[in-house]
Design a protein around this motif. Sequence first.
Motif, PDB file in Angstrom:
ATOM      1  N   GLY A 130       0.827  -1.196   0.000  1.00  0.00           N
ATOM      2  CA  GLY A 130       0.000   0.000   0.000  1.00  0.00           C
ATOM      3  C   GLY A 130       0.860   1.245   0.000  1.00  0.00           C
ATOM      4  N   SER A 131       0.494   2.229  -0.811  1.00  0.00           N
ATOM      5  CA  SER A 131       1.258   3.471  -0.921  1.00  0.00           C
ATOM      6  C   SER A 131       0.299   4.655  -0.882  1.00  0.00           C
ATOM      7  CB  SER A 131       2.080   3.470  -2.229  1.00  0.00           C
ATOM      8  OG  SER A 131       2.827   4.653  -2.371  1.00  0.00           O
ATOM      9  N   PRO A 132      -0.120   5.064   0.298  1.00  0.00           N
ATOM     10  CA  PRO A 132      -1.120   6.133   0.416  1.00  0.00           C
ATOM     11  C   PRO A 132      -0.695   7.446  -0.232  1.00  0.00           C
ATOM     12  CG  PRO A 132      -0.839   4.979   2.509  1.00  0.00           C
ATOM     13  CD  PRO A 132       0.260   4.508   1.601  1.00  0.00           C
ATOM     14  N   GLY A 133       0.613   7.680  -0.336  1.00  0.00           N
ATOM     15  CA  GLY A 133       1.098   8.931  -0.907  1.00  0.00           C
ATOM     16  C   GLY A 133       1.032   8.991  -2.415  1.00  0.00           C
ATOM     17  N   GLY A 134       0.776   7.876  -3.085  1.00  0.00           N
ATOM     18  CA  GLY A 134       0.730   7.842  -4.543  1.00  0.00           C
ATOM     19  C   GLY A 134       1.360   6.570  -5.071  1.00  0.00           C
ATOM     20  N   THR A 135       1.066   6.240  -6.304  1.00  0.00           N
ATOM     21  CA  THR A 135       1.582   5.015  -6.915  1.00  0.00           C
ATOM     22  C   THR A 135       3.098   5.057  -7.037  1.00  0.00           C
ATOM     23  OG1 THR A 135      -0.454   4.784  -8.190  1.00  0.00           O
ATOM     24  CG2 THR A 135       1.468   3.550  -8.971  1.00  0.00           C
ATOM     25  N   VAL A 136       3.732   3.926  -6.741  1.00  0.00           N
ATOM     26  CA  VAL A 136       5.180   3.779  -6.859  1.00  0.00           C
ATOM     27  C   VAL A 136       5.467   2.503  -7.648  1.00  0.00           C
ATOM     28  CG1 VAL A 136       7.364   3.434  -5.639  1.00  0.00           C
ATOM     29  CG2 VAL A 136       5.626   4.938  -4.657  1.00  0.00           C
TER      30      VAL A 136
END
Length: 336
Positions: A130-136
């Motif tokens: 999961g990457s709440p700050g944006g897709t990585v």
Amino acid sequence: MTTASEQARHVDFDIMARHFAGISGNSSFGAPEEAAMLLVAPGKALVMAQTAAVAGAHFFQDDSAATTACKALRISITALAAKGATPTGFALSLGLHNGWNEAWVAEFAKALSSDCRDFAVRLVGTESFGSPGGTVVSITAWGEIDRKDFKSCIGAVAGDRLFVTGTLGDAALGLKVRQGDKDYYRLKGAASLLSNYLKPRPPISFAPMIARFASASMDSRDGFFADVEKMAVASRVSFEVDGRRLPFSAAAREAFGISGAMRLALTGGDDHQILFTVPESNLSAFRAASGGHKVEISEIGLAVDGPAKVAVRHLAGLDLSGNRVNYSISAGEENQ
């Protein structure tokens, strides 16, 4: 309530296997796992490149899953080609933004699979989180090479000729189109510039030529002037660049009618081409071998003795104020 991290953990065992298994080869036993066994033949070296593409820095969060996948993979395998290595495989770590769905993953995997076929690479490992700050999208790619053929950015010496593949500045100008800048969006070549920003065109097939002929080589990604200076510093030489020989596409040249566009093309980055030098002793053979190659190459300068500077002729009037690159620009002598 299921958190984004809990959602992403489920992707590893269900959705990831469903969409990515067909891209993997026998080395991962028919499905991409979190670790894989790689065999290297005697006398061969394994060249690896680790890259990451992050929403907000390398692409827009609302870019399509397809272009996101292609850009991430192509950035990584270009780094290998610049070392003379032909990419063969990669591992993927995918950080999923809040609100992701299986349709997005399916589109991502479909585009990735198409690129795998086009560039003859295979996916051998996956991880998701999961990457709440944006897709990585993080990719570790590798390829085999004869040990003696690995090329770094430290091998240039005075007298070597400087070359670059492809064209310069299209992606940096394409970013302006993607941002909706009206001056760029209205250009006839806007679609071409945007395409180069969204989906780089890496010169992967040129890797054997780098391995065979280059004295120094690097992936050009941080802006032309900055990259030439990096090579100058690493090799402890200076470069004299002929501005008239810099390769620009028709779309880029059209954009040069906009104030600051040429500066952006030469400093903006995201070219993902190969900057390399060829020694005088290899020059004739290199020219003969590269004459029919499908990758466009341009001879743009010369390595000379000096304190790691970049001197550019025939670009008088170009304003690079505020740029940190150790350069000088002059009109040059037209009869040279």
